[in-house]
Design a protein around this motif. Structure first.
Motif, PDB file in Angstrom:
ATOM      1  N   UNK A  40      15.679  26.777  31.536  1.00 27.91           N
ATOM      2  CA  UNK A  40      14.824  26.838  33.014  1.00 27.91           C
ATOM      3  C   UNK A  40      15.833  26.344  33.498  1.00 27.91           C
ATOM      4  N   UNK A  41      17.179  26.886  33.388  1.00 31.09           N
ATOM      5  CA  UNK A  41      18.572  26.371  33.934  1.00 31.09           C
ATOM      6  C   UNK A  41      19.429  27.377  34.165  1.00 31.09           C
ATOM      7  N   UNK A  49       4.899  18.956  42.387  1.00 30.97           N
ATOM      8  CA  UNK A  49       5.351  18.638  40.712  1.00 30.97           C
ATOM      9  C   UNK A  49       6.388  19.495  40.183  1.00 30.97           C
ATOM     10  N   UNK A  50       7.148  18.983  39.167  1.00 27.92           N
ATOM     11  CA  UNK A  50       8.048  19.717  38.717  1.00 27.92           C
ATOM     12  C   UNK A  50       7.649  20.025  37.461  1.00 27.92           C
ATOM     13  N   UNK A  88       8.806  27.836  37.607  1.00 27.54           N
ATOM     14  CA  UNK A  88       8.237  26.584  36.062  1.00 27.54           C
ATOM     15  C   UNK A  88       6.837  26.878  35.648  1.00 27.54           C
ATOM     16  N   UNK A  89       6.935  25.732  34.902  1.00 24.36           N
ATOM     17  CA  UNK A  89       5.161  25.495  34.565  1.00 24.36           C
ATOM     18  C   UNK A  89       4.979  24.539  34.272  1.00 24.36           C
ATOM     19  N   UNK A  90       5.330  24.295  35.089  1.00 18.81           N
ATOM     20  CA  UNK A  90       4.182  22.016  35.177  1.00 18.81           C
ATOM     21  C   UNK A  90       2.748  22.091  34.811  1.00 18.81           C
ATOM     22  N   UNK A  91       2.203  22.734  34.201  1.00 20.06           N
ATOM     23  CA  UNK A  91       1.011  22.394  33.988  1.00 20.06           C
ATOM     24  C   UNK A  91       0.488  23.393  32.539  1.00 20.06           C
ATOM     25  N   UNK A  92       1.303  23.436  32.033  1.00 14.83           N
ATOM     26  CA  UNK A  92       1.226  24.242  30.526  1.00 14.83           C
ATOM     27  C   UNK A  92       1.426  25.813  30.338  1.00 14.83           C
ATOM     28  N   UNK A  93       1.339  26.323  29.813  1.00 15.07           N
ATOM     29  CA  UNK A  93       1.856  27.415  29.297  1.00 15.07           C
ATOM     30  C   UNK A  93       0.501  28.726  29.989  1.00 15.07           C
ATOM     31  N   UNK A  94      -0.440  28.238  30.442  1.00 15.40           N
ATOM     32  CA  UNK A  94      -1.726  29.304  31.177  1.00 15.40           C
ATOM     33  C   UNK A  94      -1.063  29.868  32.041  1.00 15.40           C
ATOM     34  N   UNK A  95      -0.252  29.210  32.547  1.00 15.86           N
ATOM     35  CA  UNK A  95      -0.264  29.969  34.112  1.00 15.86           C
ATOM     36  C   UNK A  95       1.671  28.960  34.475  1.00 15.86           C
ATOM     37  N   UNK A  96       2.173  30.442  35.424  1.00 12.28           N
ATOM     38  CA  UNK A  96       3.785  29.500  36.019  1.00 12.28           C
ATOM     39  C   UNK A  96       3.406  29.569  37.004  1.00 12.28           C
ATOM     40  N   UNK A  97       4.178  28.598  37.612  1.00 12.14           N
ATOM     41  CA  UNK A  97       3.732  28.436  39.440  1.00 12.14           C
ATOM     42  C   UNK A  97       5.216  28.819  39.301  1.00 12.14           C
ATOM     43  N   UNK A  98       4.737  30.007  40.680  1.00 12.12           N
ATOM     44  CA  UNK A  98       6.698  31.002  41.678  1.00 12.12           C
ATOM     45  C   UNK A  98       6.246  30.827  43.164  1.00 12.12           C
TER      46      UNK A  98
END
Length: 748
Positions: A263-264, A397-398, A344-354
């Motif tokens: 994630x960089x 939220x990062x 990123x995945x601020x809330x885990x692996x269930x979904x990705x925030x884009x």
């Protein structure tokens, strides 16, 4: 929305959900209000205890997924823009949530109703199961009299006095493949509570559960994401402030990317660019980072700071993602196969925030999902739903540090199970228990951790351990390079040479496996191994409890030793087993399997129980005890007449006694006799040596019965005229048939 407003002192910040995403039709460009809270410390706290898949909205684009044999499943699924996420997303697509561990009883009580209020027609996963599979999936269902299980009784037209059990009905060729869906609209007249233990059975016990959508399981789409077996959490989020928004040729300091490459990821990076330029939002630390540890490297200290870094928009950059057979599945969002939008995945692996687009001084976001089948997942590039919009200067939220893995579906955290099952015929004392644990149930529960039930002739992987190699063999995939398996096989003529050939890399034939390691020997080895470990572990101290190992902890520890060896660390994190679970989680999964199969703890047998157990050690004694329980039962539902009806009745009794049916053609007496002569039985030449439970075949396969006493003075068999297994006669059938032969089953 009122349900998101909290009753504690907080600043309520109204944020909006927008359906803007890849190619969103104008008709869907509507805006939904959504609120989240700022705590007293000023940090964003999105309350996932109020968010479920039913209120995450609708997917932004239509799509189609076609799976081929390489993925382990051949299927096609299709959806259109505007479909509810809960109808599109399947349980297998989000393995990190562990939804299969839920029972329907747990689900419905969370959302405010009871199993009695669930019509069977609403639970298609259950009603679509063939009757034979339904009996295997639901603990103890097979033990119930069919007349007491109203949906199954109606399905097979059982009468009120029918003496058969559900297991007997399910084993009949004309019933085994039928399912409750055959009722059609009549299913609405039955509730889930009409099937004993169905509500308490975990979803994962039913084949095909991964392919069910969240909307297909009653109430599941309404379960808050924080109440999933492996929940979405946001307790101590890492927060940044959006300082600016804009486009530049290169963005080098980022917090975005993917699980696969980190994630960089600089934008552009290699060939991952989507647009001609890179757009992102610049971040600033919302609070001053903690003082740097002197032992930390300068690089590690810089990573803790968010100021000066940017969150790149998914519309600007795509990055590699996914793994396994589905890694290069075509994207339903228009991305290249193997790629997903950066985020990123601020809330885990269930979904990705884009982040999807910037409109003036506001940036929109979406939650993007993947699809998974067994041990493979596509990139996060299949379904998207709109999420929060962030005005300039707002908090975002990062999430966890970007160096922390988030693909937690590979290392599930298993919940404690408290289910107890109803059982009209517990059979708790018909098998041996050690330390209050059923040996046979625990043995099968441990075997099920690493593999689905296999055929007795299955030849598995070639494995090596401590310098010795072999193959995984049989129903339980037991390694041939272990001492217990080698000892059992070496006792067979030619077994030692067969083991050497396997150790050198040869793949044996199924017929050889039946010769050197038959099914009954496989079960014996598995059970003996489990029994030995139970006896060993129950004498050792459990440091967590301050006592010897007991109950659930005893089950978990035995499972750990069975896969890791007797010197393995307690509750260790060493990854082991075929599926790569850490030892601690391997033990937890074995315990869940044990409980799902109806296994209890603290089992104790009465004197009468033990006496009964001692007399039921031989197949003949088991048959005699079963026939005594069944009495003179009806054979009116037999699929045939005459010899077929008589053979069918015998195999019904054997099935109820826990003995495999006899004969390649189980409804044909000559086939039964052939099986007895070729390994399954032995001839009793002197009738005085016959026992209750021995079988009698007369007149070259014209009739068959069961001895009721020592010396076989009385034989019970089928009365074809009355269609009842209730004709009691002598061993030559009252002189009406000649040439009787008595057989004793030796291989159950």
């Amino acid at each position: 929305m009122q349900w998101l407003k909290k009753c504690f002192p907080a600043i309520v910040l109204a944020v909006y959900l927008n359906l803007a995403c890849w190619g969103t039709p104008a008709a869907l460009a509507q805006t939904f209000d959504q609120e989240f809270n700022l705590s007293e410390q000023g940090l964003t706290s999105i309350d996932f205890s109020q968010i479920s898949f039913s209120n995450l909205g609708k997917v932004t684009a239509g799509g189609k997924i076609t799976l081929d044999a390489a993925s382990g499943l051949t299927a096609t699924r299709q959806w259109k823009a505007g479909d509810a996420l809960a109808t599109v997303l399947r349980l297998g697509d989000v393995p990190s949530l562990g939804a299969g561990q839920f029972s329907l009883e747990q689900i419905v009580r969370m959302v405010g109703f009871t199993p009695e209020q669930v019509q069977l027609s609403q639970f298609k996963l259950l009603t679509a199961q063939p009757l034979a599979q339904l009996v295997e999936s639901i603990p103890y269902l097979k033990n119930f009299p069919v007349r007491e299980v109203t949906p199954i009784a109606a399905l097979v037209n059982a009468e009120s006095g029918d003496p058969r059990t559900v297991a007997m009905v399910a084993s009949q060729p004309d019933s085994s493949k039928r399912s409750l869906t055959d009722f059609g609209d009549r299913l609405k007249s039955f509730s889930l509570s009409d099937l004993p233990n169905a509500a308490a059975t975990p979803l994962l016990a039913f084949p095909g559960w991964q392919q069910q959508s969240f909307a297909d399981i009653p109430g599941l789409s309404r379960v808050p994401l924080t109440q999933m077996p492996q929940p979405v959490l946001n307790g101590s989020p890492r927060i940044a402030r959006i300082e600016s928004m804009g486009t530049s040729p290169v963005i080098s300091k980022t917090v975005t990317g993917s699980n696969q490459i980190g994630f960089h990821v600089t934008c552009p990076d290699r060939n991952s660019i989507v647009s001609q330029s890179c757009t992102g939002v610049a971040l600033a630390d919302s609070v001053e980072p903690p003082p740097a540890d002197k032992k930390q490297s300068r690089q590690a200290q810089d990573r803790q700071r968010l100021s000066g870094k940017q969150w790149v928009l998914g519309a600007s950059q795509a990055v590699p993602g996914g793994y396994g057979a589905l890694q290069f599945l075509p994207s339903s969002l228009g991305l290249d196969p193997g790629y997903e939008p950066t985020g990123r995945h601020p809330f885990g692996a269930a979904f990705k925030q884009v982040l999807t687009r910037i409109d003036r001084q506001t940036v929109s976001s979406a939650l993007v999902f993947r699809t998974c089948v067994r041990q493979s997942c596509s990139p996060y590039n299949q379904f998207a739903v709109p999420f929060l919009r962030y005005p300039m200067g707002s908090l975002i939220v990062v999430g966890a540090d970007s160096e922390t893995p988030v693909d937690s579906d590979r290392l599930p955290v298993l919940p404690q199970a408290t289910t107890s099952y109803e059982n009209v015929n517990p059979g708790r004392c018909t098998g041996e228990s050690v330390g209050g644990i059923s040996v046979s149930t625990l043995a099968s529960a441990i075997a099920a951790v690493d593999s689905e039930p296999s055929s007795p002739t299955s030849i598995g992987l070639f494995v090596c351990r401590d310098g010795q190699c072999g193959r995984l063999l049989g129903r339980y995939q037991l390694p041939s390079n272990t001492e217990s398996v080698q000892s059992a096989i070496a006792s067979k003529p030619g077994g030692q040479d067969w083991l050497k050939a396997i150790a050198s890399g040869d793949k044996p034939k199924p017929a050889e496996l039946l010769q050197f390691f038959p099914p009954e020997l496989q079960t014996q080895v598995l059970t003996n191994n489990t029994k030995s470990l139970l006896k060993l572990v129950q004498t050792q101290p459990d440091p967590q409890a301050g006592t010897t190992w007991q109950d659930s902890r005893l089950i978990e520890r035995v499972a750990q030793l069975s896969v890791g060896g007797t010197a393995t660390a307690i509750d260790g994190n060493t990854v082991t087993g075929i599926n790569g679970l850490p030892l601690q989680q391997y033990g937890q999964q074995a315990r869940l399997n044990y409980e799902a199969q109806g296994g209890g703890v603290g089992l104790k047998c009465s004197v009468d129980d033990l006496r009964s157990q001692s007399t039921a050690q031989t197949p003949a004694a088991q048959i005699a005890a079963t026939l005594s329980r069944l009495g003179k039962f009806s054979t009116a539902s037999s699929p045939g007449k005459g010899k077929e009806l008589a053979a069918w009745a015998i195999n019904q009794v054997l099935s109820q006694a826990g003995i495999r049916p006899l004969g390649e053609h189980p409804n044909y007496i000559p086939s039964i006799e052939s099986a007895l002569r070729n390994g399954r039985g032995a001839t009793v030449n002197d009738p005085d040596q016959a026992e209750a439970g021995d079988l009698v075949i007369a007149a070259s396969g014209k009739h068959i019965g069961i001895c009721l006493d020592e010396g076989c003075h009385t034989v019970r068999s089928n009365n074809g005229t009355l269609k009842s297994f209730g004709w009691d006669s002598s061993h030559d059938f009252d002189g009406k048939l000649t040439g009787s032969t008595i057989y004793r089953i030796t291989q159950p």
